[in-house]
Every structure is written in structure tokens, then in C-alpha cells.
Design an enzyme around this catalytic site. Structure first.
Site, mmCIF file in Angstrom:
data_model
loop_
_atom_site.group_PDB
_atom_site.id
_atom_site.type_symbol
_atom_site.label_atom_id
_atom_site.label_comp_id
_atom_site.label_asym_id
_atom_site.label_seq_id
_atom_site.Cartn_x
_atom_site.Cartn_y
_atom_site.Cartn_z
ATOM 1 N N HIS A 358 0.802 -1.233 0.000
ATOM 2 C CA HIS A 358 0.000 0.000 0.000
ATOM 3 C C HIS A 358 0.826 1.269 0.000
ATOM 4 O O HIS A 358 0.271 2.365 0.119
ATOM 5 C CB HIS A 358 -0.930 0.049 1.206
ATOM 6 C CG HIS A 358 -1.985 -0.994 1.188
ATOM 7 N ND1 HIS A 358 -3.231 -0.782 0.663
ATOM 8 C CD2 HIS A 358 -1.967 -2.275 1.607
ATOM 9 C CE1 HIS A 358 -3.949 -1.885 0.778
ATOM 10 N NE2 HIS A 358 -3.197 -2.812 1.341
ATOM 11 N N LYS A 547 -8.179 14.017 4.639
ATOM 12 C CA LYS A 547 -7.318 12.830 4.606
ATOM 13 C C LYS A 547 -6.317 12.981 5.730
ATOM 14 O O LYS A 547 -6.219 14.055 6.333
ATOM 15 C CB LYS A 547 -6.579 12.748 3.268
ATOM 16 C CG LYS A 547 -5.899 14.070 2.887
ATOM 17 C CD LYS A 547 -5.203 14.022 1.547
ATOM 18 C CE LYS A 547 -6.114 14.137 0.368
ATOM 19 N NZ LYS A 547 -6.334 12.899 -0.335
ATOM 20 N N ARG A 548 -5.549 11.931 6.034
ATOM 21 C CA ARG A 548 -4.533 12.076 7.067
ATOM 22 C C ARG A 548 -3.560 13.193 6.704
ATOM 23 O O ARG A 548 -3.314 13.470 5.531
ATOM 24 C CB ARG A 548 -3.770 10.755 7.242
ATOM 25 C CG ARG A 548 -4.549 9.751 8.048
ATOM 26 C CD ARG A 548 -4.858 10.235 9.453
ATOM 27 N NE ARG A 548 -3.666 10.251 10.264
ATOM 28 C CZ ARG A 548 -3.331 9.290 11.115
ATOM 29 N NH1 ARG A 548 -4.108 8.264 11.311
ATOM 30 N NH2 ARG A 548 -2.208 9.379 11.820
ATOM 31 N N LYS A 553 1.080 14.464 1.134
ATOM 32 C CA LYS A 553 -0.290 14.773 0.686
ATOM 33 C C LYS A 553 -0.461 16.270 0.435
ATOM 34 O O LYS A 553 -1.466 16.709 -0.122
ATOM 35 C CB LYS A 553 -1.307 14.265 1.706
ATOM 36 C CG LYS A 553 -1.297 12.739 1.847
ATOM 37 C CD LYS A 553 -2.327 12.254 2.856
ATOM 38 C CE LYS A 553 -2.216 10.775 3.182
ATOM 39 N NZ LYS A 553 -2.877 9.913 2.176
ATOM 40 N N THR A 655 -8.357 6.675 -1.848
ATOM 41 C CA THR A 655 -9.718 6.166 -1.986
ATOM 42 C C THR A 655 -10.720 7.281 -1.695
ATOM 43 O O THR A 655 -11.853 7.236 -2.184
ATOM 44 C CB THR A 655 -9.969 4.975 -1.044
ATOM 45 O OG1 THR A 655 -9.412 5.286 0.236
ATOM 46 C CG2 THR A 655 -9.334 3.711 -1.572
ATOM 47 N N LYS A 659 -14.477 8.539 -3.412
ATOM 48 C CA LYS A 659 -15.716 8.860 -2.681
ATOM 49 C C LYS A 659 -16.244 10.227 -3.107
ATOM 50 O O LYS A 659 -17.447 10.406 -3.322
ATOM 51 C CB LYS A 659 -15.462 8.821 -1.172
ATOM 52 C CG LYS A 659 -15.092 7.439 -0.660
ATOM 53 C CD LYS A 659 -14.520 7.460 0.755
ATOM 54 C CE LYS A 659 -13.809 6.138 1.040
ATOM 55 N NZ LYS A 659 -12.869 6.226 2.183
HETATM 56 C C1 26Q Z 1 3.716 -0.204 9.813
HETATM 57 C C2 26Q Z 1 4.606 -0.729 10.735
HETATM 58 C C3 26Q Z 1 4.804 -0.108 11.940
HETATM 59 C C4 26Q Z 1 4.092 1.062 12.226
HETATM 60 C C5 26Q Z 1 3.189 1.577 11.303
HETATM 61 C C6 26Q Z 1 3.003 0.950 10.083
HETATM 62 C C7 26Q Z 1 2.013 1.478 9.110
HETATM 63 C C8 26Q Z 1 0.706 1.743 9.521
HETATM 64 C C9 26Q Z 1 -0.235 2.202 8.621
HETATM 65 C C10 26Q Z 1 2.340 1.670 7.798
HETATM 66 C C11 26Q Z 1 1.390 2.126 6.903
HETATM 67 C C12 26Q Z 1 0.083 2.387 7.297
HETATM 68 C C13 26Q Z 1 -0.968 2.851 6.415
HETATM 69 C C14 26Q Z 1 -0.875 2.949 5.119
HETATM 70 C C15 26Q Z 1 -1.990 3.403 4.277
HETATM 71 O O1 26Q Z 1 -3.076 3.714 4.761
HETATM 72 N N1 26Q Z 1 -1.780 3.462 2.974
HETATM 73 C C16 26Q Z 1 -2.821 3.884 2.081
HETATM 74 O O2 26Q Z 1 -3.506 2.738 1.607
HETATM 75 C C17 26Q Z 1 -4.622 3.088 0.817
HETATM 76 C C18 26Q Z 1 -5.371 1.826 0.465
HETATM 77 O O3 26Q Z 1 -4.645 1.078 -0.450
HETATM 78 C C19 26Q Z 1 -4.166 3.849 -0.416
HETATM 79 O O4 26Q Z 1 -5.305 4.262 -1.113
HETATM 80 C C20 26Q Z 1 -3.336 5.065 -0.015
HETATM 81 O O5 26Q Z 1 -2.797 5.684 -1.160
HETATM 82 C C21 26Q Z 1 -2.215 4.650 0.910
HETATM 83 O O6 26Q Z 1 -1.515 5.784 1.390
#
Ligand code: 26Q
Length: 808
Positions: A358, A547-548, A553, A655, A659
Site C-alpha cells: 500500500h 485525509k490524514r 499529501k 480512496t 468517494k
Molecule cells: C507499519 C509498521 C509499523 C508502524 C506503522 C506501520 C504502518 C501503519 C499504517 C504503515 C502504513 C500504514 C498505512 C498505510 C496506508 O493507509 N496506505 C494507504 O492505503 C490506501 C489503500 O490502499 C491507499 O489508497 C493510499 O494511497 C495509501 O496511502
């Protein structure tokens, strides 16, 4: 459209009966929360009935099952969507009406499970809805966090995090499944024992944690399928060491309980960022191990010990690398518990695990210190080392050179770290990106060497969103208009939304469309008043970035542009523009300093405008507090313009962009992630594209970046806006408050905010001009809704099934 089995009268009686039995109250003196509980349990009763039936047929099911493992499932509230999926909307509306109840007010009582950060978690939730609606047998598996993502408050113009104890009033939707409680081991050491002429590895001196499953039903739309979302809770085993109690160590026993429950206590508030915390590693192993133990138990119940059948009977899909320990854990269970040899176990795993990536952000790629892994999970670490040894041997053989530099880059353990992405790529049968562009970047860049080594397993499947929640439930006005215009076939086949295209030219339809948008803006304004005592003028254009908060971003691009508009208004007495409210929704990770500073900047700009009467006529900035799924459901249907500003190549898909589009907002975006595909769907006249393309960005990175100062020197408007960050315009009492942002932009700007500013600002001028031509704008908006069908997660799930899972 399928119809419900439950009539209005029995719904009414059932609600009244429940209030009486559970609360000893009549409708008149029950609280909103009690009424919510009563209404929700009537819905639950219906779902439970279906669930029982479905599980009954499922017992004899001999086909393939999907386990979707994700550290996040950002489900949002369930009541409305459950009623919708039961096809009981009309009956419930009427029943609540006749009882004198306000449906929105009752729905608001449901606590929102915030079991996710953003895109990745919300995607998992959309997938479950589609899996059930398409009648595919699947189970979602995750952690039952006692505290979901923090609640965001804004105090003194800054983000403050408040714990989210969403379970305080119980959870109507879950039931525990005590028959599947299992034990997960941590720590200890591995001993080799000789048993029946075989060497066995046995873990000794470990620490046990019990995993307790809670199941939530996921009912498909208008069908009999009710899948399960299983959440695992950690607790200390009760009876291991009774001597503790007898020896007077009661308090120690309690301490252990406390310690054990830490594992499922709280969701880490990190999005696209990795922090190597030991507790997080524990969380990942905890829910992965529990899930695999259950999956194997279920397999044995269905097929006995013919383990070579596993790849035919189940797929373990891992949502990013976080559940990647499923790989060595699966090997361990097959070898140590079931007695298989390495080659068999490894073959099974490599044909059962599928992995979705992702993110390409290097700071989000998961790596764990080998030391930590060895201490916490000694047997798992041994297996990882052996996987690594074999992978490296194969690579040395492939490259005909054991010293090839690519081997270290592709290794699973290297330089003291375990590389989770390499593990997942090496050991799964499918690796996919989440948009077409992202898929290409994975092949050509992120996993280039692996792609050359094993090209067949790489693919790209563009994300999607469930149109049931993100159009039918959250935008009833638009849903009704669509049904009245083209019928209801689009509900089952969302691509039929295309049938709306000819109605762009129908003035009456456009007028209806506009009326609905206007009404949604009023509803949003009401909601804002109720949530944070603020209102917005529905006559303004709604320009939304939700968004976050993350550097890539580029909320900063938006903020700088607002400052430029402010200056145009203030500097030129003849200046005029379409009145616009810029609405932001964004949580920042609590430890992410720059992100929190950006929130301060946005709020400071908002306050500056509010105290400047002339600016206020054209401009408003609203920072929506605690942006969550429910907030999105109210905000997105009200949006006119959707801001998707990521540096090209950085947003894997996005995503939210889908929406907004579905709800008739026009996109202002870079050629990044799924924006590219939105552009392809709607055509260049129905989207605003700006900024550098991904290949240009990557060339610039290769050249080591650029000099933002040049742009500062040559663009007077931008220079003025930047200077105002530190000259006291925003913080008269302490001009240096945001100086870090100023320096960051001027001397580093790693995401090319200044570089893309000119192009962004030009595109925004076009928005202003086009919005004045309301007919033109409405045509664009309608085109966006009409072309959004391919972004339904039903399409996404069908593609996963055709190309990866092969469930039916
Ligand atoms: C991993 C290991 C340790 C600590 C944190 C993490 C971690 C946590 C959350 C790494 C990544 C995330 C989240 C990633 C995320 O939300 N990515 C998004 O995924 C969406 C669905 O595929 C995409 O549409 C977005 O582009 C992407 O940013």
C-alpha cells in the site's frame, strides 16, 4: 430491488419490547442511547438469524475460503449500512417516524469503532462489505483494540489527542466465540529434541497470552451471505499458575493480566510511517498467530490432515506487511505442530499467501531489528533465517554470483534487520499494487529486482469503495434521484451509473442535482454546528481536502494558495472571486511534529480570515475537528471540489478521491495513484490536473532534489505568502511560531510544494471561472458521478477473485 422480510409493525413492537425488557423504560422516558441500543438489537436479531443459517450451510462447504488479515478495519458505524444491506430502509424509516423518533439523532448514538488510521483500514472495511455482497466466503481478521484511533480536539489552535474508549457502552454487533480461544507464545528459547528419528524444535520457557475472538457479522446486500469480522483480544491465561494466588502473589497475577491486555489495548496512530516498537511487533504476531491457528483448525475440521490441499481450500491475504509474520508462523505450525518437512511446508505457504502493498514511502516500509525478533519470537526468527538462507542461495544461483549486490537488497535479513516487504514478496504467490501507476512503480522501482527475478506474481488491482456506504447510505438525496432517473440496476451493477451521462443535458435533472448538493451542504452545516459550534454558508463553494495529514499529501500547497487568495483580496479593491469555503479534515500522528505544525498553520489562516471582514466575504477556512468515517459521510456529499494534491508517485492509490467523485465533486489533482484513472474515466474536461508527472518527480529525486529558493525569488505572490508565515501576520504575539514550516519549504521542500505551486494556482483560477458557469459545473459534477461505477469495490473484489483468490 430485493425486499425485506420485516414489516414496519413488528419493527415498532420489537423496539418497544426491547426498551421494556432491557431497560425497564417506555419509549417516552428512554434516553437516545437506550433507543439506539433497542433499534440496533432489532437489526442484530435479523442478522443473527441469517448468520445462523449461513453458518449452517457453511459447515458443509468444501470450497475455498479467504482469510483477509489486516491490522486495521476502519468499519465506521454499522446500523445504517446494516439496515440498508437487509433492504429494510423503507420499513425502518417509517417505523421510526411513526414512533416519533429522529433517525439521524438515533444513528448518531452509535459509537464509531475507530479501528484504523486511514486508507488501508477503510479499504479493508469496504472489501468485507463487497465480499459479502458478492457472496464470497471470507473472514476478516484483526485486533480488538480497546482504544481505537485517538479523538482529535482542537485547543488553542492546536491538535490535542484524547483517548477513544469506544467500547464503554458495549458493542451491540459483536459476540464472543469462546470455543476458538487459543494461546500465543512469546519469548523463551528453542531446544532441539530427537523424536522418532526426527529432529524437532521445541520452544521452552515461553510466556503465554490467550487470544479471545469476538465476531461481528458482515451482512451482504440483499443476499444470504453473512461473513465474519473476527477481532482478537489479549488476556493472561487464568489458570496457569495457581501457586501465584496461593503464595499471596495476587497482585502479581493482576499485574500479569494488566500486562497481557496491553497487547490489544491501543491502535498505533501511525499512517504511512513505521515505528519499530516492540509492543507493535507483539500485536502483529499475536493476531496473526491466533488467526492461523484458527484457519488450520478449520481446515482440519473440513479436510483432515491432507495438508497439501491447503492452497486449494484457502487463501491468506495479508493487507500490507503488518501481518507478514503469517509466513513463518504458518511454517512453524505445519512443521512443529503438524510434523511436515520444510519443503512441504514451504510449498504450501508459497501457494497460500497473497500480499498487497500500500505504500512506496520508504519511511513506511516495515523493518524489525533481528535482535528484537530473536528475543521476542525465537522460533519464528530461526525460521526467518532459514527462509533467508534459502532465498539467498537461489539468488546467488540465479545471478551466477554469490556477491551480486542485488542479493543484499533482496535479502530477508540483512544488516541486523528483518525486511518484511522482502519476506512477503519472496514467499507469497501474488504481489499487488493498488492502482495501475502504483503497480508500475512497484515493478520498476520498489521491487525492481524481485520483479526481474519472479515477474509472474506481480499485478496491480485498482482500489475501490463500497457504493453502498459511500453513495446509497451517505447521500440519500442523490441515491433517490439516480433511482428515479435510471432505475435501480446500478445498485447491483454500479457501472450502470454511466446511464446518467445523457442527463447532463437535461436542465431539470441538473436542477435536481444542484438542489441535492445544496441540501447536503445545509446538512453538513447543521452537523458542524452540532459537533463544533460552527456553521458554513451553503452558498459558498465547498472546497475540501480531507485525509490524514502528511507532507506528501501536501496540505501545505492548499494552505499557501489560500494565503495567496487572501492577499489578492486585500491588495486589490476590485478583486472578486466565487465565495469559497476551504474545509480541511485531518488527523496528525501525535509524534509527527511537522504535521501538527501544518494543522496550526491552517487554523491560524482560518482565524486571520475570520478577523478580516473584507476577506470573509469571499473566503472561509474551516478545520473540521476529529475527521472520522461519520464525519466523511457528512462532508463528502457536500463537497464541490475534491483536493488530491499528493506529489506524483507518492500516493499509492487514494480512496477518498473516489468517494468525492462518486458524490459529484470535481477533482483537483496531480497525476498520482487512482487520480490517473479518474482522469481516464471522466476525460480532461471534467477534472483539474496540475503539477509534475511521476517520471519528472523521480528524475528530480535522482538529481538530488531542487532549489526551492529560485522559485521563491521569482514568484512574488508565493514570496509574500511565505513571508507571512513568519512576519507576525498569523501570530502577532509570537511571529516565530511556525518558522520551521518556513525553513522547511525554503531550504528543503522534499515534496515539491513550491515547484508545483504555479501550476496549482493556475488550475485553481480555472475552477473559479468554471464554477461561475453553473451549468458547465453541474455537467462536470454529473459526469463524475456517472463515471464513478468502476471505482466500486465490487469491481475490485471481482478482480482479486479472478486474478488471485479464485474463490468460486
Ligand atoms: C507499519 C509498521 C509499523 C508502524 C506503522 C506501520 C504502518 C501503519 C499504517 C504503515 C502504513 C500504514 C498505512 C498505510 C496506508 O493507509 N496506505 C494507504 O492505503 C490506501 C489503500 O490502499 C491507499 O489508497 C493510499 O494511497 C495509501 O496511502
Amino acid at each position: 430491488m430485493p425486499t425485506t422480510q420485516f414489516d414496519k409493525e413488528s419493527i415498532k413492537q420489537s423496539i418497544i419490547g426491547k426498551l421494556q425488557r432491557y431497560n425497564g423504560r417506555t419509549l417516552e422516558d428512554a434516553t437516545d442511547q437506550q433507543i439506539y441500543n433497542a433499534v440496533a438489537s432489532t437489526v442484530r436479531d435479523q442478522i443473527m438469524q441469517k448468520w445462523v443459517k449461513y453458518r449452517e450451510t457453511d459447515k458443509d462447504y468444501t470450497g475455498k475460503r479467504l482469510y483477509y488479515l489486516s491490522v486495521e478495519f476502519l468499519t465506521g458505524r454499522s446500523l445504517h449500512c446494516n439496515i440498508l444491506n437487509l433492504c429494510s430502509t423503507q420499513e425502518y424509516l417509517e417505523a421510526l417516524n411513526e414512533l416519533g423518533l429522529d433517525w439521524h439523532r438515533i444513528f448518531r448514538e452509535e459509537p464509531e469503532p475507530g479501528l484504523g488510521n486511514g486508507g488501508l483500514g477503510r479499504l479493508a472495511a469496504c472489501f468485507l462489505d463487497s465480499l459479502s455482497s458478492l457472496s464470497m466466503p471470507a473472514m476478516g481478521c484483526t485486533i480488538r483494540y480497546e482504544y481505537g484511533l485517538f479523538r482529535q480536539r482542537i485547543l488553542g489552535g492546536q491538535q490535542v489527542e484524547v483517548p477513544d474508549s469506544w467500547l464503554d457502552n458495549g458493542n451491540v454487533w459483536e459476540v464472543s466465540a469462546m470455543e476458538d480461544v487459543c494461546v500465543v507464545h512469546f519469548g523463551g528459547h528453542v531446544e532441539m529434541v530427537n523424536e522418532d528419528d526426527r529432529i524437532k524444535f521445541v520452544l521452552k520457557g515461553y510466556h503465554s497470552i490467550e487470544a479471545v475472538p469476538y465476531d461481528m457479522p458482515v451482512a451482504g446486500y440483499g443476499c444470504d451471505t453473512v461473513n465474519t469480522l473476527r477481532t482478537w483480544r489479549a488476556r493472561a491465561p487464568k489458570n496457569v499458575d495457581e501457586t501465584n494466588y496461593m503464595g499471596g502473589s495476587y497482585s502479581r497475577a493482576l499485574q500479569e493480566q494488566e500486562l497481557a491486555s496491553m497487547i490489544s489495548k491501543v491502535l498505533y496512530p501511525e499512517d504511512n510511517n513505521y515505528e519499530g516498537k516492540q509492543l507493535r511487533l507483539k500485536q502483529h504476531y499475536f493476531f496473526t498467530s491466533a488467526t492461523l491457528q484458527y484457519a488450520l483448525k478449520d481446515f482440519k475440521r473440513r479436510f483432515g490432515t491432507n495438508f497439501m490441499l491447503i492452497p486449494e481450500k484457502m487463501t491468506i491475504h495479508i493487507n500490507d506487511t503488518h501481518p507478514g509474520l503469517a509466513i513463518p508462523e504458518f511454517m512453524r505450525l505445519l512443521m512443529d505442530e503438524e510434523g511436515l518437512g520444510w519443503d512441504e511446508a514451504s510449498w504450501i505457504v508459497q501457494h497460500t499467501i497473497a500480499y498487497t502493498n500500500h505504500t512506496v514511502m520508504s519511511e513506511a516500509l516495515e523493518k524489525w531489528p533481528e535482535q528484537m525478533m530473536a528475543e521476542l519470537l525465537p522460533r519464528i526468527y530461526m525460521i526467518l533465517q532459514e527462509i533467508n538462507r534459502r532465498v539467498c542461495l537461489r539468488l546467488a544461483d540465479h545471478y551466477q554470483n554469490g556477491e551480486d549486490p542485488r542479493i543484499a537488497k533482496m535479502a530477508i535479513t540483512a544488516y541486523g534487520m528483518v525486511h518484511m516487504a522482502n519476506l512477503c514478496v519472496a514467499m507469497s504467490y501474488s504481489v499487488n499494487g493498488v492502482s495501475q501507476l502504483h503497480g508500475e512503480i512497484l515493478k520498476n522501482d520498489t521491487f525492481k529486482d524481485y520483479y526481474e527475478f519472479m515477474p509472474a506474481k506481480f499485478t496491480a488491482i485498482t482500489n475501490g469503495i463500497t457504493h453502498r456506504r459511500w453513495l446509497m447510505a451517505c447521500n440519500t438525496g442523490l441515491r433517490n434521484l439516480i433511482c428515479d432517473t435510471i432505475g435501480d440496476q446500478w445498485i447491483r451493477e454500479p457501472e450502470r451509473l454511466q446511464d446518467l451521462l445523457p442527463y447532463r443535458d437535461d436542465a431539470a435533472f441538473r436542477a435536481e442535482f444542484a438542489k441535492i448538493k445544496r441540501h447536503n451542504k445545509e446538512l453538513f452545516s447543521d452537523m458542524l454546528m452540532q459537533r463544533q459550534k460552527m456553521s458554513v454558508d451553503p452558498d459558498f463553494m465547498f472546497d475540501v481536502q480531507a485525509k490524514r495529514l502528511h507532507e506528501y499529501k501536501r496540505q501545505l500547497l492548499n494552505a499557501l494558495h489560500i494565503m495567496v487568495l487572501y492577499n489578492r483580496i486585500m491588495d486589490d479593491p476590485n478583486f472578486t472571486m466565487v465565495p469559497r469555503v476551504f474545509i480541511f479534515g485531518a488527523k496528525a500522528s501525535p509524534a509527527y511534529y511537522l504535521a501538527k505544525q501544518i494543522i496550526r498553520l491552517i487554523i491560524a489562516i482560518s482565524k486571520l480570515i475570520d478577523r478580516t471582514p473584507r476577506a470573509k466575504k469571499f473566503l472561509r477556512v474551516v478545520f473540521m475537528e476529529n475527521y472520522d468515517v461519520s464525519g466523511a459521510e457528512s462532508l463528502i456529499p457536500a463537497a464541490d471540489l475534491s483536493e488530491q494534491l499528493s506529489t506524483a508517485g507518492k500516493e499509492a492509490s487514494g480512496t477518498g478521491n473516489m468517494k468525492f467523485m462518486m458524490n459529484g465533486a470535481v477533482t483537483m489533482g496531480t497525476m498520482d495513484g487512482a487520480n490517473v484513472e479518474i482522469y481516464e474515466q471522466v476525460g480532461q474536461d471534467n477534472i483539474y490536473i496540475f503539477g509534475m508527472r511521476a517520471d519528472t518527480v523521480s528524475d528530480l529525486y535522482r538529481e538530488g532534489g531542487y532549489a526551492p529558493m529560485h522559485i521563491y525569488e521569482n514568484n512574488a505572490e508565493l514570496r509574500h505568502a511565505l513571508t507571512q508565515i513568519i512576519d507576525g501576520t498569523l501570530f502577532p504575539d509570537n511571529p516565530a511560531t511556525l518558522q520551521d514550516i518556513y525553513h522547511y519549504l525554503l531550504f528543503s521542500d522534499p515534496y515539491f510544494v513550491l515547484k508545483d505551486f504555479g501550476s496549482y494556482s493556475m488550475a485553481q483560477r480555472r475552477v473559479d471561472q468554471d464554477y461561475r458557469l453553473q451549468d458547465k459545473w453541474l455537467r462536470m459534477a454529473i459526469t463524475n458521478t456517472a463515471c464513478s461505477g468502476v471505482f466500486s469495490s465490487d469491481r475490485t473484489i471481482k478482480e482479486y477473485n479472478d486474478r488471485i483468490w479464485h474463490l468460486k
